[in-house]
Motif scaffolding. Structure first.
Motif, PDB file in Angstrom:
ATOM      1  N   VAL A 195     -38.201  66.393 -42.319  1.00  8.37           N
ATOM      2  CA  VAL A 195     -38.925  66.946 -43.462  1.00  8.37           C
ATOM      3  C   VAL A 195     -39.804  65.862 -44.061  1.00  8.37           C
ATOM      4  CG1 VAL A 195     -37.112  68.616 -43.982  1.00  8.37           C
ATOM      5  CG2 VAL A 195     -37.090  66.386 -45.109  1.00  8.37           C
ATOM      6  N   ASP A 196     -40.845  66.304 -44.789  1.00  6.52           N
ATOM      7  CA  ASP A 196     -41.678  65.347 -45.495  1.00  6.52           C
ATOM      8  C   ASP A 196     -41.060  65.055 -46.862  1.00  6.52           C
ATOM      9  OD1 ASP A 196     -42.249  67.527 -47.121  1.00  6.52           O
ATOM     10  OD2 ASP A 196     -44.216  67.886 -46.222  1.00  6.52           O
ATOM     11  N   ARG A 197     -41.771  64.294 -47.686  1.00  7.81           N
ATOM     12  CA  ARG A 197     -41.202  63.890 -48.968  1.00  7.81           C
ATOM     13  C   ARG A 197     -40.982  65.072 -49.913  1.00  7.81           C
ATOM     14  NH1 ARG A 197     -46.259  61.670 -48.791  1.00  7.81           N
ATOM     15  NH2 ARG A 197     -45.398  59.583 -48.540  1.00  7.81           N
ATOM     16  N   ASN A 198     -41.638  66.227 -49.621  1.00  4.93           N
ATOM     17  CA  ASN A 198     -41.458  67.426 -50.440  1.00  4.93           C
ATOM     18  C   ASN A 198     -40.400  68.357 -49.884  1.00  4.93           C
ATOM     19  OD1 ASN A 198     -43.579  66.682 -52.249  1.00  4.93           O
ATOM     20  ND2 ASN A 198     -45.071  67.354 -50.706  1.00  4.93           N
ATOM     21  N   GLY A 199     -39.727  67.948 -48.816  1.00  4.09           N
ATOM     22  CA  GLY A 199     -38.679  68.773 -48.226  1.00  4.09           C
ATOM     23  C   GLY A 199     -39.176  69.808 -47.246  1.00  4.09           C
ATOM     24  N   GLN A 200     -40.478  69.799 -46.948  1.00  5.70           N
ATOM     25  CA  GLN A 200     -41.036  70.773 -46.019  1.00  5.70           C
ATOM     26  C   GLN A 200     -40.798  70.337 -44.574  1.00  5.70           C
ATOM     27  OE1 GLN A 200     -42.420  73.758 -47.085  1.00  5.70           O
ATOM     28  NE2 GLN A 200     -41.579  73.001 -49.045  1.00  5.70           N
ATOM     29  N   GLU A 201     -40.372  71.271 -43.732  1.00  5.37           N
ATOM     30  CA  GLU A 201     -40.091  70.954 -42.334  1.00  5.37           C
ATOM     31  C   GLU A 201     -41.368  70.533 -41.608  1.00  5.37           C
ATOM     32  OE1 GLU A 201     -38.315  73.017 -38.258  1.00  5.37           O
ATOM     33  OE2 GLU A 201     -38.111  74.029 -40.196  1.00  5.37           O
ATOM     34  N   ILE A 202     -41.236  69.456 -40.812  1.00  3.44           N
ATOM     35  CA  ILE A 202     -42.351  68.989 -40.004  1.00  3.44           C
ATOM     36  C   ILE A 202     -42.308  69.732 -38.666  1.00  3.44           C
ATOM     37  CG2 ILE A 202     -43.377  66.981 -38.854  1.00  3.44           C
ATOM     38  CD1 ILE A 202     -42.211  65.242 -41.071  1.00  3.44           C
ATOM     39  N   GLN A 203     -43.372  70.380 -38.337  1.00  2.00           N
ATOM     40  CA  GLN A 203     -43.435  71.243 -37.156  1.00  2.00           C
ATOM     41  C   GLN A 203     -43.084  70.468 -35.886  1.00  2.00           C
ATOM     42  OE1 GLN A 203     -47.271  72.966 -36.495  1.00  2.00           O
ATOM     43  NE2 GLN A 203     -46.649  74.137 -34.697  1.00  2.00           N
ATOM     44  N   GLY A 204     -42.304  71.123 -35.027  1.00  2.00           N
ATOM     45  CA  GLY A 204     -42.001  70.553 -33.714  1.00  2.00           C
ATOM     46  C   GLY A 204     -40.873  69.552 -33.701  1.00  2.00           C
ATOM     47  N   THR A 205     -40.150  69.394 -34.817  1.00  2.00           N
ATOM     48  CA  THR A 205     -39.082  68.383 -34.864  1.00  2.00           C
ATOM     49  C   THR A 205     -37.698  68.995 -34.757  1.00  2.00           C
ATOM     50  OG1 THR A 205     -38.957  68.457 -37.294  1.00  2.00           O
ATOM     51  CG2 THR A 205     -40.502  66.886 -36.301  1.00  2.00           C
ATOM     52  N   ARG A 206     -37.583  70.333 -34.805  1.00  3.38           N
ATOM     53  CA  ARG A 206     -36.264  70.975 -34.821  1.00  3.38           C
ATOM     54  C   ARG A 206     -35.584  70.824 -33.467  1.00  3.38           C
ATOM     55  NH1 ARG A 206     -33.689  75.120 -38.124  1.00  3.38           N
ATOM     56  NH2 ARG A 206     -35.503  74.936 -39.516  1.00  3.38           N
ATOM     57  N   SER A 207     -34.341  70.342 -33.485  1.00  2.00           N
ATOM     58  CA  SER A 207     -33.566  70.166 -32.257  1.00  2.00           C
ATOM     59  C   SER A 207     -32.307  71.006 -32.356  1.00  2.00           C
ATOM     60  CB  SER A 207     -33.195  68.694 -32.049  1.00  2.00           C
ATOM     61  OG  SER A 207     -32.351  68.243 -33.089  1.00  2.00           O
ATOM     62  N   GLY A 208     -31.879  71.517 -31.211  1.00  4.15           N
ATOM     63  CA  GLY A 208     -30.667  72.334 -31.194  1.00  4.15           C
ATOM     64  C   GLY A 208     -29.779  71.996 -30.041  1.00  4.15           C
ATOM     65  N   ASP A 209     -29.960  70.818 -29.470  1.00  3.23           N
ATOM     66  CA  ASP A 209     -29.209  70.433 -28.272  1.00  3.23           C
ATOM     67  C   ASP A 209     -28.182  69.353 -28.557  1.00  3.23           C
ATOM     68  OD1 ASP A 209     -30.956  68.451 -28.854  1.00  3.23           O
ATOM     69  OD2 ASP A 209     -31.876  68.328 -26.864  1.00  3.23           O
ATOM     70  N   GLY A 210     -27.745  69.247 -29.805  1.00  2.43           N
ATOM     71  CA  GLY A 210     -26.757  68.226 -30.131  1.00  2.43           C
ATOM     72  C   GLY A 210     -27.344  66.870 -30.411  1.00  2.43           C
ATOM     73  N   SER A 211     -28.652  66.730 -30.397  1.00  2.00           N
ATOM     74  CA  SER A 211     -29.292  65.446 -30.678  1.00  2.00           C
ATOM     75  C   SER A 211     -29.996  65.520 -32.023  1.00  2.00           C
ATOM     76  CB  SER A 211     -30.291  65.084 -29.575  1.00  2.00           C
ATOM     77  OG  SER A 211     -31.329  66.040 -29.535  1.00  2.00           O
ATOM     78  N   ARG A 212     -30.423  64.362 -32.520  1.00  2.00           N
ATOM     79  CA  ARG A 212     -31.124  64.306 -33.796  1.00  2.00           C
ATOM     80  C   ARG A 212     -32.549  63.833 -33.562  1.00  2.00           C
ATOM     81  NH1 ARG A 212     -27.865  63.877 -38.478  1.00  2.00           N
ATOM     82  NH2 ARG A 212     -29.413  62.540 -39.491  1.00  2.00           N
ATOM     83  N   PRO A 213     -33.517  64.444 -34.255  1.00  2.00           N
ATOM     84  CA  PRO A 213     -34.902  63.996 -34.087  1.00  2.00           C
ATOM     85  C   PRO A 213     -35.118  62.616 -34.690  1.00  2.00           C
ATOM     86  CG  PRO A 213     -34.738  65.608 -35.855  1.00  2.00           C
ATOM     87  CD  PRO A 213     -33.390  65.566 -35.197  1.00  2.00           C
ATOM     88  N   SER A 214     -36.189  61.976 -34.260  1.00  2.00           N
ATOM     89  CA  SER A 214     -36.506  60.614 -34.699  1.00  2.00           C
ATOM     90  C   SER A 214     -37.362  60.688 -35.958  1.00  2.00           C
ATOM     91  CB  SER A 214     -37.245  59.873 -33.581  1.00  2.00           C
ATOM     92  OG  SER A 214     -37.556  58.569 -33.955  1.00  2.00           O
ATOM     93  N   CYS A 215     -36.723  60.864 -37.108  1.00  5.75           N
ATOM     94  CA  CYS A 215     -37.422  61.072 -38.373  1.00  5.75           C
ATOM     95  C   CYS A 215     -37.645  59.752 -39.094  1.00  5.75           C
ATOM     96  CB  CYS A 215     -36.637  62.023 -39.272  1.00  5.75           C
ATOM     97  SG  CYS A 215     -36.209  63.601 -38.500  1.00  5.75           S
ATOM     98  N   ILE A 216     -38.788  59.642 -39.742  1.00  2.00           N
ATOM     99  CA  ILE A 216     -39.131  58.449 -40.507  1.00  2.00           C
ATOM    100  C   ILE A 216     -38.894  58.712 -41.978  1.00  2.00           C
ATOM    101  CG2 ILE A 216     -41.053  56.972 -41.233  1.00  2.00           C
ATOM    102  CD1 ILE A 216     -42.189  57.188 -38.491  1.00  2.00           C
ATOM    103  N   ASP A 217     -38.259  57.742 -42.648  1.00  2.00           N
ATOM    104  CA  ASP A 217     -38.013  57.850 -44.075  1.00  2.00           C
ATOM    105  C   ASP A 217     -39.302  57.565 -44.829  1.00  2.00           C
ATOM    106  OD1 ASP A 217     -37.095  57.854 -46.619  1.00  2.00           O
ATOM    107  OD2 ASP A 217     -35.470  56.417 -46.297  1.00  2.00           O
TER     108      ASP A 217
END
Length: 1182
Positions: free
Chosen positions: A832-854
């Motif tokens: 998500v961005d700083r406003n909590g909005q989901e960033i397109q194309g980052t959703r994972s459902g295979d037991g892994s976590r996306p590489s998100c930047i703080d």
């Protein structure tokens, strides 16, 4: 020793001391079936004939073997004798001729002698085998040596079920856990033999070490079985002596000298890890203490039988902790300061007394004299956590092996932060109530009430802490032992921690809140005791709340100096107040985090802001209490400023001659270090005079200046905070400038400082004045509160209704959205961005976590608030890498990192620096910041940074520089586009804005006019290439990608390489032939990568380190841990000369009016996206 077939002989705990004075532990299981493992093996049917196994193992000759007939035996020992280590050195050096520094520190040797095939041991036909496995460890690598007799092996098959199958030789990593507990994958399996019997026969006839029947493998750079590299010498050296059963290379010790033989009837029998098998004929056998908790009882060790040991040779040790901690003991003696001064801290004075000497910290520092730290300076602690913990009613212990512990303390407000890494989710939630794991750090650096002293002021940094936790409701007990070993050369307090016992079970997803508490400390000579009751609340995933408590008691032992007649004696009783307690288990990163505020004093604490921590002084400043609620802020030694903001003093720059001739001055945060240049060493000189201590200096009076002793008879004078001058004459500074205090406050200047006071009707400290003390909830907190209310069960009369599970956002401790959000019910995570909005194309459902930047800043800042100017790097080639708020540099010597010379190049407080790039022509460093967001640059020669672009940006995460065409390219993962501009940010043009989801790394090939970039879209990651003018876009790699975060291009070899945090591999491809090659696998969590010659350097989020890979040797060769432990981001190289080359835009901008964009065989003149009538677009084919 004789054992029933298939038995685990022993679970043995191996340890050694590393160069950094930390103890490392490895637990090995030795099995009669011809292998050793890092975990207890399952039933034989689960691994014999079923390779690769689910657990990590090294198989020397694995099959269904038998030693129960009294003829077959297994010997094993740990050995660090010089003769054995020298022999190991010779074998490794012969197998790896390129290795020039082979220095094994210890070895573990296992010999299987005369073992038979199970079911055939009674035949007496002589079909028995003897073989040997040696595991040798060094500071940076481990090796396995396999030995087989030259006269051949007598059998090659064993019975598995109804079939005869070949034995197996090799190494298996076992199952590797993914991001979530339900996700595991099979780790690497390196098989030496095949299903062909001839491959087993060749074990005795061939080699990879130059010696027949002797095989050498490098099996890991940090722990066993992480990666396998075979020896490189397949030809048998002339005259090499063959191994045989009669002449083993590493001879065994006759068991008759130590143990009587005893057969085990239980195939699953194993010994307690406290039973250590000796190396020498005079053994030290450590038996478990019968008085220890029930975890040692036969209830959990069925069928255990202990060996019969000759009584005269046995040494009993009833305290198993004596094995785990072996620290050098400091003691004051009857020596004098003349020859013992080095035992004191460099910030302490040595004083002689009638019985001996004592060390005393100088003014401005505190501690016991052996360890002294500057007042007000933040403190850091590093260490390892080991142990064996049972959870709930489980009969199986969870092992802790060398888990990293890091702590940071803001000393001027008593706030302590502690994090322990790699904690599995089966244990992590259960550790949440144990905030006291880091509580001793809070006590050591607690905020002091006048007349009272925190722990470090009393005991320094060398003490032992033994604590016992007793849980009231379920009777579990846990013992915590911590050995504090002083401050190391990096100014970090070093601690080793051991946990032993049982914890109540807390389910995954549950949170814990600990109520504020007080703790009474009782002080006596060299011993401190305390006890308290702790209440905590558990909120289960279904929102059920449970309240629990435990009793805590501890003993701290230390050694004080008894010779000083004026020795300070602490209050016999002091009270520690602990509040603002925060605990959290981060399942995604497997981190347990604690934070707490600590104050020490009398039973009734005073309310001055200096004692409550609500003063607002800089983290590198000391709060000085005045009358009532008045106070002042004073920067710590080595810093300057008004106390609200403190800057590091660069003594090396401000006083160039401070270190003398033939030395190099190395600036440190709050200090500096003098180092001799190559070819020189520190000279022994006559003892100088400390004029600061004697009072014979010419500095201004102590109320306005400080005298600082610098060694010998030298000193420097510096004005105190709030005064200006040369230190010899100082004048008061009027700090009451406009904007100094809050708009609803009045500023009052005084000597050396100032105070702010809120106007009537307002409340606060003068820097913040508000009418309502309750701050407004953040959007994330409101969102979370609403979601929790919607998902809470409701009750109608006698019926309970549980609503459909709802997504509940996660907020950080400061109320901002965490960059990674997860919905456990659906098994999905996204960015998500700083406003909590989901960033397109980052959703994972295979037991892994996306590489998100703080996108936020993680306060508090570690270190001072520095000036944002550049400290020029060392001449030559340097690595630059980004951490939040700064850019660091490491000089390179060839392909080696000169880690001791690493330091900060540029401070940019309150920024999150992601990408870094370098222009070799103008010697400029470019970087992207995602907080504003912006793209900036600064000269390596020094000066202030310049912001180039700060509009129409979303999240710029990759930058590429074309030094020939003078162009800059960047990716934007929120705008989903790639842009180009001139190097000054002018003439912006969007090159690509279609079919991009999460573009991040981008690199340029200026000579050929090409661009390469990677898109880590979870639904379709890919690596693409195109010409710099936007033509000929094509997908280069799309198969077998996960999270291709890092990308680099080597112009000399024309090879493109990437680091993938999803597949955990580093791979390369030739963009022209499309030939793809794996370099290494099993990496942790790579973010960025850069190539330099044969080396690849990448940043790793999980290890928080810079890693070096030899691309030719295909292995990791080095690593660097920054002083500040946080996620490293982008990385690049700086070099003194540009690489040779030209392109069609490198001369006179290619004749273009605005943008000249090169491509193979020509160029294209293009216009910026903003309209410009003077711009002319055209193409040239040359």
């Amino acid at each position: 020793l004789a054992f029933q077939q298939g038995a685990t002989i022993c679970e043995i705990l191996l340890s050694y001391w590393a160069e950094i004075k930390s103890m490392y532990f490895y637990i090995l299981q030795i099995n009669t079936n011809g292998f050793i493992s890092m975990a207890k093996p399952p039933a034989e049917s689960d691994y014999l004939g079923q390779m690769p196994a689910s657990f990590g193992l090294a198989a020397a000759f694995m099959g269904d073997l038998d030693t129960s007939d009294g003829i077959g035996k297994v010997y094993f020992r740990q050995d660090s004798s010089a003769s054995v280590l020298q022999r190991i050195n010779e074998h490794i050096s012969q197998a790896f001729p390129a290795e020039d520094e082979v220095e094994p520190t210890h070895a573990f040797i296992v010999t299987w002698e005369n073992v038979a095939v199970n079911g055939e041991s009674g035949r007496g036909d002589g079909t028995r085998n003897t073989f040997q496995l040696v595991v040798a460890s060094m500071e940076s690598a481990s090796y396995a040596i396999l030995l087989y007799p030259s006269d051949g092996l007598q059998f090659h098959l064993t019975n598995i079920g109804d079939e005869s199958k070949p034995v197996e030789v090799g190494f298996s990593k076992g199952l590797v856990k993914g991001w979530f507990s339900w996700s595991t994958t099979q780790g690497p399996y390196y098989r030496i033999t095949t299903d062909d019997v001839e491959s087993i026969q060749s074990l005795t006839q061939q080699t990879n070490s130059g010696r027949q029947g002797l095989w050498v493998f490098e099996i890991g750079t940090s722990s066993f079985f992480t990666s396998i590299t075979p020896g490189q010498v397949s030809e048998i050296s002339p005259g090499a002596k063959n191994s045989s059963e009669q002449d083993l290379v590493f001879p065994t010790i006759d068991p008759e000298e130590v143990y009587t033989e005893e057969a085990y009837s239980d195939e699953t029998a194993s010994l307690s890890p406290e039973v250590m098998y000796p190396v020498e004929p005079s053994p030290e056998v450590i038996y478990p203490d019968e008085s220890l908790p029930d975890i040692y009882s036969e209830e959990f060790l069925p069928g255990v039988k202990y060996p019969v040991v000759p009584t005269p040779e046995v040494i009993y040790d009833k305290d198993p902790l004596n094995f785990y901690f072996c620290t050098a003991v400091f003691s004051y003696d009857y020596e004098r300061c003349a020859n013992s001064r080095q035992k004191c801290s460099s910030f302490a004075d040595c004083r002689d007394y009638s019985g001996g000497f004592c060390c005393h910290c100088r003014p401005g520092f505190y501690g016991d004299g052996r360890d002294c730290v500057a007042e007000g300076k933040p403190q850091r602690m590093n260490g390892k956590v080991n142990g064996r913990v049972y959870v709930g009613n489980s009969p199986t212990a969870l092992e802790l092996n060398n888990h990293d512990l890091h702590s940071y303390v803001v000393a001027n407000d008593g706030r302590a932060y502690v994090a322990i890494s790699a904690i599995p989710d089966t244990l992590g939630p259960c550790l949440q109530p144990l905030a006291s794991l880091g509580g001793v750090i809070g006590w050591a650096f607690a905020l002091e009430q006048p007349g009272y002293h925190n722990g470090f002021s009393v005991v320094g940094g060398r003490f032992t802490r033994q604590a016992e936790v007793s849980f009231h409701s379920s009777n579990e007990k846990l013992t915590i032992t911590q050995e504090f070993m002083g401050i190391n050369e990096h100014d970090h307090l070093v601690v080793n921690t051991w946990l032993e016992g049982r914890l109540p079970e807390i389910p995954p997803g549950a949170t814990v809140q600990i109520n504020p508490y007080t703790e009474i400390y009782q002080y006596s000579r060299n011993v401190i005791t305390s006890s308290s009751n702790r209440d905590y609340t558990i909120t289960l995933p279904d929102s059920t709340v449970q309240t629990r408590s435990y009793h805590w008691k501890q003993t701290i032992t230390y050694q004080s100096c008894e010779f000083s007649e004026a020795a300070w004696s602490p209050h016999s009783t002091q009270q520690l107040n602990v509040d603002q307690i925060f605990v959290m288990y981060d399942a995604g990163n497997q981190l347990i985090r604690y934070a707490m505020s600590n104050k020490i004093g009398s039973v009734r604490l005073q309310q001055n802001p200096c004692y409550t921590g609500r003063h607002g002084c800089d983290s590198n400043a000391m709060c000085r209490a005045g009358t009532g609620t008045q106070f002042t802020c004073e920067c710590a030694g080595g810093y300057t400023g008004d106390g609200r903001t403190c800057y590091d003093i660069d003594e090396c720059r401000d006083t160039p001659q401070i270190c003398g001739r033939h030395t190099i001055c190395n600036n440190q945060p709050g200090s500096f270090r003098c180092e001799c240049i190559e070819g020189f060493q520190f000279a022994k000189v006559e003892q100088g005079v400390d004029h600061c201590l004697r009072g014979s200096h010419d500095c201004d009076i102590p109320e306005r200046a400080r005298c600082r002793y610098t060694g010998g008879s030298s000193y420097v004078c510096a004005c105190l905070t709030g005064f200006s001058g040369d230190g010899h004459s100082c004048q008061d500074i009027d700090e009451c400038q406009p904007g100094r205090c809050h708009q609803d406050a009045t500023c009052y200047n005084n000597q050396g400082s100032f105070t702010c006071q809120c106007h009537l009707g307002f409340h606060g400290n003068g820097f913040q004045c508000i009418t309502d003390s309750e701050r407004e909830k953040t959007p994330c907190e409101k969102h979370r509160e609403s979601a929790l209310a919607a998902s809470a069960p409701t009750t109608f009369f006698l019926f309970s209704h549980r609503p459909t599970p709802q997504f509940v956002p996660t907020c950080d401790p400061y109320g901002a959205y965490e960059p990674t959000q997860c919905f456990p019910h659906a098994g999905q995570c996204w960015c998500v961005d700083r406003n909590g909005q989901e960033i397109q194309g980052t959703r994972s459902g295979d037991g892994s976590r996306p590489s998100c930047i703080d996108h936020g800043i993680s306060p508090p800042l570690v270190g001072p608030t520095p000036r944002p100017d550049v400290s020029p790097p060392t001449p030559g080639t340097n690595l630059l890498f980004a951490q939040s708020g700064k850019i660091e540099h490491i000089p390179l010597d060839g392909y080696s990192m000169k880690k001791e010379e690493a330091r900060t190049l540029l401070h940019v407080p309150d920024k999150v620096v992601i990408a870094v790039a370098f222009d070799c022509v103008e010697k400029m460093v470019y970087w992207s910041d995602i907080t504003e967001p912006a793209i900036s640059r600064v000269s390596l020669q020094g000066g202030q940074p310049t912001t180039l672009i700060k509009t129409d940006l979303g999240s710029p995460e990759g930058i590429a520089i074309d030094h020939l065409s003078r162009l800059m390219f960047w990716t934007d993962s929120i705008m989903d586009q790639i842009e180009v501009s001139k190097l000054d940010g002018s003439y912006r043009r969007v090159l690509f804005d279609e079919d991009l989801i999460n573009p991040r790394p981008i690199v340029a090939d200026p000579n050929n006019g090409r661009l390469y970039w990677a898109d880590w879209n979870r639904d379709g990651p890919k690596i693409e290439m195109a010409n710099m003018d936007g033509t000929d876009r094509t997908i280069l790699v799309s198969e077998n990608l996960g999270l291709p975060n890092g990308l680099t291009y080597d112009p000399l070899s024309r090879i493109l390489c990437w680091a993938d945090a999803g597949t955990r591999k580093v791979e390369c491809v030739d963009p022209y032939s499309r030939y793809r090659k794996k370099v290494v696998e099993g990496i942790q969590y790579a973010f960025a990568v850069v190539s330099y010659g044969k080396s690849l350097f990448y940043t790793d989020w999980r290890r928080e380190a810079i890693i070096t890979i030899d691309r030719m040797a295909e292995k990791e060769t080095d690593s660097f841990l920054p002083q500040r432990r946080s996620k490293p981001y982008g990385i690049t190289t700086t070099y003194p000369q540009c690489p040779p080359g030209v392109n069609y835009c490198s001369a006179n901008n290619g004749g273009c009016s605005h943008l000249c964009l090169p491509r193979p065989g020509g160029l294209t003149c293009q216009c910026p996206d903003t309209e410009d009538a003077s711009c002319v677009e055209r193409g040239h084919n040359l």
